[in-house]
Write an enzyme that holds these catalytic residues in place. Structure first.
Site, PDB file in Angstrom:
ATOM      1  N   GLY A  42     -20.473   1.781 -17.330  1.00  0.00           N
ATOM      2  CA  GLY A  42     -19.026   1.672 -17.843  1.00  0.00           C
ATOM      3  C   GLY A  42     -18.184   2.544 -17.048  1.00  0.00           C
ATOM      4  CG  LEU A  43     -13.862   2.627 -17.055  1.00  0.00           C
ATOM      5  CD1 LEU A  43     -12.434   2.660 -17.760  1.00  0.00           C
ATOM      6  CD2 LEU A  43     -13.838   2.393 -15.610  1.00  0.00           C
ATOM      7  CB  ALA A  44     -18.172   7.394 -19.230  1.00  0.00           C
ATOM      8  N   GLY A  45     -20.075   6.106 -16.933  1.00  0.00           N
ATOM      9  CA  GLY A  45     -21.120   6.388 -16.022  1.00  0.00           C
ATOM     10  C   GLY A  45     -21.059   5.907 -14.647  1.00  0.00           C
ATOM     11  CG  HIS A 266      -6.970  -2.200 -32.091  1.00  0.00           C
ATOM     12  ND1 HIS A 266      -6.110  -3.265 -32.407  1.00  0.00           N
ATOM     13  CD2 HIS A 266      -6.936  -1.755 -31.089  1.00  0.00           C
ATOM     14  CE1 HIS A 266      -5.118  -3.048 -31.209  1.00  0.00           C
ATOM     15  NE2 HIS A 266      -5.863  -1.921 -30.600  1.00  0.00           N
ATOM     16  CB  SER A 284      -3.787  -5.572 -25.703  1.00  0.00           C
ATOM     17  OG  SER A 284      -3.186  -4.136 -25.279  1.00  0.00           O
ATOM     18  NE  ARG A 330      -5.308   1.406 -30.788  1.00  0.00           N
ATOM     19  CZ  ARG A 330      -5.924   1.314 -29.678  1.00  0.00           C
ATOM     20  NH1 ARG A 330      -7.315   1.670 -29.582  1.00  0.00           N
ATOM     21  NH2 ARG A 330      -5.838   0.851 -28.334  1.00  0.00           N
ATOM     22  CD  GLU A 425     -16.403   3.457 -27.806  1.00  0.00           C
ATOM     23  OE1 GLU A 425     -15.985   2.752 -26.657  1.00  0.00           O
ATOM     24  OE2 GLU A 425     -16.428   2.997 -28.939  1.00  0.00           O
TER      25      GLU A 425
END
Ligand SMILES: Cc1cc2nc3c(=O)[nH]c(=O)nc-3n(C[C@H](O)[C@H](O)[C@H](O)COP(=O)(O)OP(=O)(O)OC[C@H]3O[C@@H](n4cnc5c(N)ncnc54)[C@H](O)[C@@H]3O)c2cc1C
Length: 637
Positions: A42-45, A266, A284, A330, A425
């Protein structure tokens, strides 16, 4: 065990610079001698893989999917925060830091959050340089919109596809390194165990999901970037493949799990519409920039929304929170929607929905402007519900969305197992008890592009490594345990499907450990989870074999972990006898039904240590000290 967060000394604004200066470096020529395992793309990895390979490390990257681009990050819609202050509306690093700490209900580490705000601007520069097509103003500057918990606009976006665009950027950067031979990619692999040798994370055991083969991979450090565990609730906005397996198995190998009960519900999702649904869809948060949330003033009013006159509508968020209006955080918005529905004012067939209405915005700005901002989200809503949100208000209800808890990490993102780092996350680090919108993408990319490239060097340069290969007994032992468990799962002569168990687990979690919790309900949930887990191991049916593609077996392994992890989540919720952010225990609320914290007794991170199957976990506390912001009762009025 003493939890040392390794927060650098010195003034808040200088900690990160100072830390980077004081951290040992690995000589460029030596970097290629270190091999780093990254689990997750994902974005982190993906950002971590790209950045570490660019620095010269040998990187091995794993993901469940056939393509790294299918990571759940691709679903992110609304945007990514940064303190650029392009709109000139008063933003600063300090304000982003403050909003995030306050939004998290003062349950996050000051130093980490400040670093996140500092790094946020560099993320936008990096992504813009990569060519991410962020929305722009007429003059060419990147455009911003507002998200919850902030009174200004700091959210950068690419229509409603921000995650997809950012992931394509990180993926491209990673594939450049794959082409250069510095990243070795292993798609369709599931990490099912962590290998710890002499207290150091030295590798993983993975299953090749296409052939069933069990593989061993060794390295000098392991990075878990495996996302959140929201699917413990079965129904959530997360991709179906999101799971807790990697982090939970690491927990069983000695990594502490922090704040598992901090889950985010959410407020704006398409409501549940049937018993056989397996997935929920997010609308969103960006929609709350222009959409107005309301219910009929009278309970039981079943008229069509367009037939309800203005005077008979309750815009309850605007009424209760005049300063932040529809853009309260939220947790606050979700609880208020639930409250309205509990009072019988919910709309739609089930009564479990509130309206999100764009009529005023369309009248004010015109349909074309609204379509430009939210067109793809409106289209998605219409495809799923059959209603056209340009003509009739959307119907929305809260749903499980994000998990603030995760493996405990120090300031360097290292867990309690040496050499095991956790990013995105999957860690617990920056959002306290409630994450503000558009801050997850910011954190994942901060961790991957900027934090880990600096901190991993300190570990690798300062650690003595024995030669460990996949022939080491630690690998053999982990593989044997994996085999035993797989054989056990396949041998159960059961009648119920894995999904059937998962659905029941999720319902228990939602009913007793969801938006609102009580001690009685949590105790009941714990008993129900134990019962269900016992039945799972007697009565689940896993068809097929282990020597092939077998999605039932994949799911069974993940659900078996959820069955254990769910109990840990409930135990954490029971231990935290206060309300804060997304953890709302009905016994602890203010006169106005807001979460009431107990800073005297619970201003800490709760980090849980595994002590053995069937045994209660040990609680370790990392006290949170606030030297730069004052602890207050959150107010968004
Ligand atoms: C519908 C939706 C919309 C969102 N919109 C926004 C938004 O607008 N802004 C924002 O800031 N946040 C948003 N979020 C949150 C944000 O998208 C996520 O928190 C973030 O993308 C997580 O990134 P990650 O890299 O940590 O994990 P993920 O993107 O979940 O990636 C996890 C990776 O780990 C791999 N993996 C998992 N387990 C294993 C295993 N055992 N073995 C091997 N590989 C494994 C997966 O294959 C995947 O590659 C949204 C979330 C949802 C659900």
């Amino acid at each position: 065990m003493r939890l040392d967060a390794k927060i650098p000394a010195g003034p808040l604004a200088q900690k990160w610079d100072r830390h980077r200066f004081e951290t040992k470096l690995v000589n460029p020529a030596n970097k290629r001698k270190f091999s780093v395992i990254v689990v997750g793309t994902g974005l982190a990895g993906a950002s971590a893989s790209a950045s570490l390979a660019e620095l010269g490390y040998e990187v091995k990257t794993f993901c469940i999917h056939d393509s790294p681009r299918r990571a759940h990050s691709i679903a992110a819609q609304g945007g990514i925060n940064a303190a650029k202050n392009y709109p000139n509306d008063g933003d600063s690093i300090w304000r982003l830091f403050y909003d995030t700490v306050k939004g998290g209900d003062f349950r996050a580490r000051e130093a980490n959050v400040y670093r996140l705000a500092q790094v946020s601007n560099a993320i936008i520069d990096q992504c813009t340089a990569q060519g991410i097509p962020f929305a722009r103003e007429y003059g060419g500057l990147l455009a911003n919109r507002s998200f919850g918990g902030a009174q200004l606009s700091r959210t950068f976006y690419a229509r409603g596809q921000t995650g997809q665009q950012l992931l394509l950027g990180a993926y491209s950067a990673m594939m450049r390194q794959a082409a250069a031979g510095k990243v070795q990619l292993f798609p369709r692999r599931e990490m099912i165990d962590l290998v710890v040798v002499n207290g150091q994370a030295r590798g993983i055991v993975a299953r090749n999901l296409l052939t069933g083969e069990i593989e061993r991979h060794a390295g000098h450090a392991v990075l878990l970037c495996t996302g959140g565990y929201g699917n413990v609730y079965f129904l959530s906005t997360n991709a179906k493949a999101c799971n807790v397996t990697a982090t939970y198995r690491a927990y069983k190998r000695g990594a502490l799990f922090a704040n598992p009960c901090f889950t985010q519900i959410h407020p704006t999702c398409i409501p549940v519409h049937g018993a056989y649904q397996s997935k929920l869809t997010l609308m969103s948060e960006s929609l709350r920039n222009d959409g107005r949330v309301w219910v009929p003033k009278t309970a039981g009013d079943k008229r069509a929304p367009t037939d309800i006159p203005e005077a008979e509508r309750d815009y309850f968020l605007e009424r209760k929170y005049p300063s932040f209006g529809n853009l309260v955080p939220r947790d606050v918005a979700s609880r208020n929607s639930k409250e309205q529905c509990d009072q019988g004012k919910g709309v739609g067939e089930t009564g479990l929905a509130v309206y999100l209405d764009f009529a005023d915005a369309i009248q004010r700005d015109g349909r074309a402007t609204i379509a430009k901002k939210y067109g793809n989200l409106f289209q998605m809503y219409e495809k799923i519900t059959g209603d056209d949100p340009y003509r009739t208000p959307m119907m929305i209800y809260p749903a499980v969305h994000y998990t603030m808890g995760g493996l405990w990490v120090d300031y360097n993102l290292m867990s309690t197992v040496d050499g095991l780092f956790v990013l995105g996350e999957a860690n617990f680090s920056d959002h306290g008890a409630n994450r503000l919108g558009a801050s997850a993408l910011m954190q994942g990319l901060a961790d991957g592009y900027f934090v880990i490239p600096a901190t991993i060097g300190g570990y690798l340069a300062g650690t003595r490594f024995d030669a460990v290969t996949t022939g080491h007994a630690g690998f053999a032992d982990a593989e044997r345990q994996v085999d035993e468990r797989t054989r056990k799962l396949l041998a159960i002569p059961g009648k119920r499907t894995v999904d059937d168990f998962h659905r029941q687990l999720g319902l228990t979690m939602w009913n007793y450990c969801g938006m609102s919790r009580t001690n009685e309900g949590l105790e009941k949930a714990r008993a129900l989870i134990r019962e269900l887990r016992a039945e799972f191991w007697q009565n689940v049916r896993v068809p097929g074999s282990a020597a092939d593609l077998n999605q039932s077996l994949e799911k069974a392994g993940r659900v078996a972990d959820f069955m254990e992890f769910a109990e840990l989540l409930v135990v954490d919720a029971l231990a935290r006898q206060e309300s804060c952010g997304g953890h709302f225990n009905e016994a602890f609320q203010t006169d106005e039904n807001e979460a009431r914290r107990d800073d005297q007794n619970f201003c800490h991170v709760a980090a849980w240590e595994y002590t053995g199957d069937g045994r209660d976990p040990n609680l370790h506390k990392e006290p949170l000290s606030f030297e730069n912001v004052q602890l207050t009762q959150r107010s968004y009025k």
